[in-house]
Design a protein around this motif. Structure first.
Motif, PDB file in Angstrom:
ATOM      1  N   GLY A 108      14.096   7.604  18.079  1.00 54.90           N
ATOM      2  CA  GLY A 108      14.150   6.107  17.663  1.00 54.90           C
ATOM      3  C   GLY A 108      13.696   5.427  19.004  1.00 54.90           C
ATOM      4  O   GLY A 108      12.953   4.237  19.022  1.00 54.90           O
ATOM      5  N   ALA A 109      14.297   5.790  20.280  1.00 54.95           N
ATOM      6  CA  ALA A 109      14.299   5.015  21.196  1.00 54.95           C
ATOM      7  C   ALA A 109      12.326   5.118  21.701  1.00 54.95           C
ATOM      8  O   ALA A 109      11.929   4.354  22.215  1.00 54.95           O
ATOM      9  N   ALA A 110      12.007   6.479  21.514  1.00 56.22           N
ATOM     10  CA  ALA A 110      10.545   6.696  21.912  1.00 56.22           C
ATOM     11  C   ALA A 110       9.464   5.826  21.020  1.00 56.22           C
ATOM     12  O   ALA A 110       8.666   5.294  21.444  1.00 56.22           O
ATOM     13  N   VAL A 111      10.079   5.853  19.779  1.00 60.28           N
ATOM     14  CA  VAL A 111       9.094   4.757  19.008  1.00 60.28           C
ATOM     15  C   VAL A 111       9.044   3.271  19.606  1.00 60.28           C
ATOM     16  O   VAL A 111       8.056   2.770  19.619  1.00 60.28           O
ATOM     17  N   ILE A 112      10.134   2.759  20.140  1.00 58.77           N
ATOM     18  CA  ILE A 112      10.302   1.582  20.715  1.00 58.77           C
ATOM     19  C   ILE A 112       9.526   1.202  21.959  1.00 58.77           C
ATOM     20  O   ILE A 112       8.771   0.406  22.005  1.00 58.77           O
ATOM     21  N   ARG A 113       9.321   2.203  22.868  1.00 60.87           N
ATOM     22  CA  ARG A 113       8.939   2.039  24.259  1.00 60.87           C
ATOM     23  C   ARG A 113       7.880   2.951  24.367  1.00 60.87           C
ATOM     24  O   ARG A 113       7.807   3.508  25.937  1.00 60.87           O
ATOM     25  N   TYR A 114       7.419   3.814  23.714  1.00 64.35           N
ATOM     26  CA  TYR A 114       6.430   4.775  24.231  1.00 64.35           C
ATOM     27  C   TYR A 114       5.043   4.132  24.501  1.00 64.35           C
ATOM     28  O   TYR A 114       4.426   3.831  23.379  1.00 64.35           O
ATOM     29  N   LEU A 121       6.893  -5.835  18.364  1.00 59.76           N
ATOM     30  CA  LEU A 121       8.265  -6.203  17.385  1.00 59.76           C
ATOM     31  C   LEU A 121       8.350  -5.097  16.165  1.00 59.76           C
ATOM     32  O   LEU A 121       9.394  -4.933  15.864  1.00 59.76           O
ATOM     33  N   ALA A 122       7.088  -4.589  15.864  1.00 63.87           N
ATOM     34  CA  ALA A 122       7.164  -3.763  14.494  1.00 63.87           C
ATOM     35  C   ALA A 122       7.906  -2.494  15.140  1.00 63.87           C
ATOM     36  O   ALA A 122       8.771  -1.848  14.333  1.00 63.87           O
ATOM     37  N   ARG A 123       7.510  -1.935  16.185  1.00 57.76           N
ATOM     38  CA  ARG A 123       7.887  -0.765  16.750  1.00 57.76           C
ATOM     39  C   ARG A 123       9.328  -0.998  17.021  1.00 57.76           C
ATOM     40  O   ARG A 123      10.164   0.036  16.767  1.00 57.76           O
ATOM     41  N   LEU A 124       9.626  -2.006  17.525  1.00 61.79           N
ATOM     42  CA  LEU A 124      11.185  -2.416  18.005  1.00 61.79           C
ATOM     43  C   LEU A 124      11.960  -2.231  16.788  1.00 61.79           C
ATOM     44  O   LEU A 124      13.048  -1.676  16.870  1.00 61.79           O
ATOM     45  N   GLY A 125      11.516  -2.700  15.581  1.00 54.87           N
ATOM     46  CA  GLY A 125      12.088  -2.651  14.427  1.00 54.87           C
ATOM     47  C   GLY A 125      12.247  -1.543  14.063  1.00 54.87           C
ATOM     48  O   GLY A 125      13.459  -1.163  13.415  1.00 54.87           O
ATOM     49  N   GLY A 145      11.992   1.428  15.336  1.00 57.66           N
ATOM     50  CA  GLY A 145      13.093   2.333  16.128  1.00 57.66           C
ATOM     51  C   GLY A 145      14.725   2.020  16.244  1.00 57.66           C
ATOM     52  O   GLY A 145      15.485   2.739  16.359  1.00 57.66           O
ATOM     53  N   ALA A 146      14.760   0.422  15.936  1.00 58.73           N
ATOM     54  CA  ALA A 146      16.176   0.118  15.827  1.00 58.73           C
ATOM     55  C   ALA A 146      16.691   0.654  14.569  1.00 58.73           C
ATOM     56  O   ALA A 146      17.770   1.316  14.392  1.00 58.73           O
ATOM     57  N   VAL A 147      15.863   0.788  13.432  1.00 58.76           N
ATOM     58  CA  VAL A 147      16.315   1.399  12.053  1.00 58.76           C
ATOM     59  C   VAL A 147      16.594   3.022  12.314  1.00 58.76           C
ATOM     60  O   VAL A 147      17.522   3.515  11.817  1.00 58.76           O
ATOM     61  N   ILE A 148      15.863   3.550  12.868  1.00 65.18           N
ATOM     62  CA  ILE A 148      15.910   5.145  13.165  1.00 65.18           C
ATOM     63  C   ILE A 148      17.381   5.351  13.824  1.00 65.18           C
ATOM     64  O   ILE A 148      18.162   5.995  13.604  1.00 65.18           O
ATOM     65  N   LEU A 149      17.609   4.476  15.248  1.00 71.18           N
ATOM     66  CA  LEU A 149      18.733   4.489  15.808  1.00 71.18           C
ATOM     67  C   LEU A 149      19.949   4.215  14.932  1.00 71.18           C
ATOM     68  O   LEU A 149      21.155   4.922  14.714  1.00 71.18           O
ATOM     69  N   ALA A 150      19.910   3.235  14.021  1.00 66.62           N
ATOM     70  CA  ALA A 150      21.049   2.747  13.116  1.00 66.62           C
ATOM     71  C   ALA A 150      21.134   4.153  12.131  1.00 66.62           C
ATOM     72  O   ALA A 150      22.312   4.257  11.683  1.00 66.62           O
TER      73      ALA A 150
END
Length: 296
Positions: free
Chosen positions: A123-129, A260-264, A266-271
């Motif tokens: 999830g974190a990698a999706v957000i900031r890779y 924002l799409a990747r941020l969202g 990744g946040a869903v995966i973390l949750a």
């Protein structure tokens, strides 16, 4: 859990504050020492030396020297090599260190912790890779030093908390944690610091004051209390919750570019990883708190 969520919101500002106002402008060793001195000043008035055996005092000092002192030395150096988003990206490995260290200390192997931690990493990698700078490898290793120090300190505190006196509140004991960190920070500045790069503006002093009194002083106390009340899987996931929180602050306040799409996603995966861990824990009947640590 509420402690971890609250501190996550608090710490979300720290990455950008360091990267924007301190990195490259204020000596990193002085910044580390100043933060820890301010945090120590908060808890020294509450300290009750007679409440702990010497072994427990030294244990808390050792944890503080590692989780705060050594970690900060690595952490601040990373901002000289990497951008704020890159530092955020490279912290995604902290959950893996937490789960593995916790299993090592308990002499067990818990596959579910490793699975949910790995999912949190995804999830974190999706957000900031995205692209990295030429200092990628050195910066990566420096951040991993910070991650490992932070993970070891959190897990060690969870284990030590079980042996602390039941009748004494943590605020009367936590001063030892910061005193241990000072044993690292003061010699580091004395030997390696640059006295020509001290803060020169009220804003820089204000940022250091906030980071020392609030982010370090209040933040680490509440984070370690929270770490004692959840299982290792939840603790691992909450470490990565700092990534979307830090990026949101960076976007809203400093107008940095963010997908924002990747941020969202990744946040869903973390949750989802947090929900999965809670569901598995409920099925297996695993307690998510450490009773000995449930003190105000």
């Amino acid at each position: 859990m509420s402690y971890l969520v609250g501190v996550t919101a608090l710490w979300a500002f720290s990455f950008s504050l360091i990267g924007v106002y301190l990195s490259g402008q204020v000596d990193s060793y002085f910044a580390v020492m100043a933060r820890i001195l301010l945090a120590t000043a908060i808890f020294l008035p509450f300290l009750r030396p007679a409440a702990l055996r010497w072994s427990s005092r030294l244990g808390l000092m050792a944890i503080g020297s590692l989780q705060l002192g050594v970690m900060y030395l690595f952490f601040y150096q990373s901002f000289l090599l990497l951008t704020v988003p890159e530092v955020l990206l490279f912290t995604i490995f902290t959950p893996l260190y937490i789960t593995l260290v916790d299993d090592l200390l308990a002499r067990r192997f818990s596959p579910r912790y490793l699975v949910v931690a790995a999912l949190a990493v995804v999830g974190a990698a999706v957000i900031r890779y995205d692209g990295v700078t030429n200092d990628y490898w050195l910066g990566f290793l420096v951040v991993q030093g910070a991650n490992l120090s932070f993970a070891l300190g959190q897990v060690a505190y969870r284990h030590l908390a079980r042996s602390l006196p039941d009748g004494v509140a943590h605020r009367h004991l936590f001063g030892w944690f910061y005193l241990g960190a000072l044993c690292i920070a003061i010699p580091a500045f004395w030997l390696l610091g640059d006295s020509a790069k001290l803060p020169t503006t009220p804003l820089q002093w204000g940022v250091l004051g906030w980071l020392g009194l609030v982010a370090s002083g209040l933040g680490y106390f509440l984070w370690n209390k929270g770490a004692c009340r959840v299982d290792a899987g939840t603790l691992a996931i909450m470490n990565n919750a700092l990534i979307p929180a830090g990026l949101i602050v960076n976007l809203v306040i400093w107008n940095r570019d963010a997908d924002l799409a990747r941020l969202g996603i990744g946040a869903v995966i973390l949750a989802g990883s947090l929900w999965l861990n809670a569901r598995w824990a409920k099925r297996s009947g695993v307690a998510t708190a450490t009773p000995a640590a449930s003190r105000p």
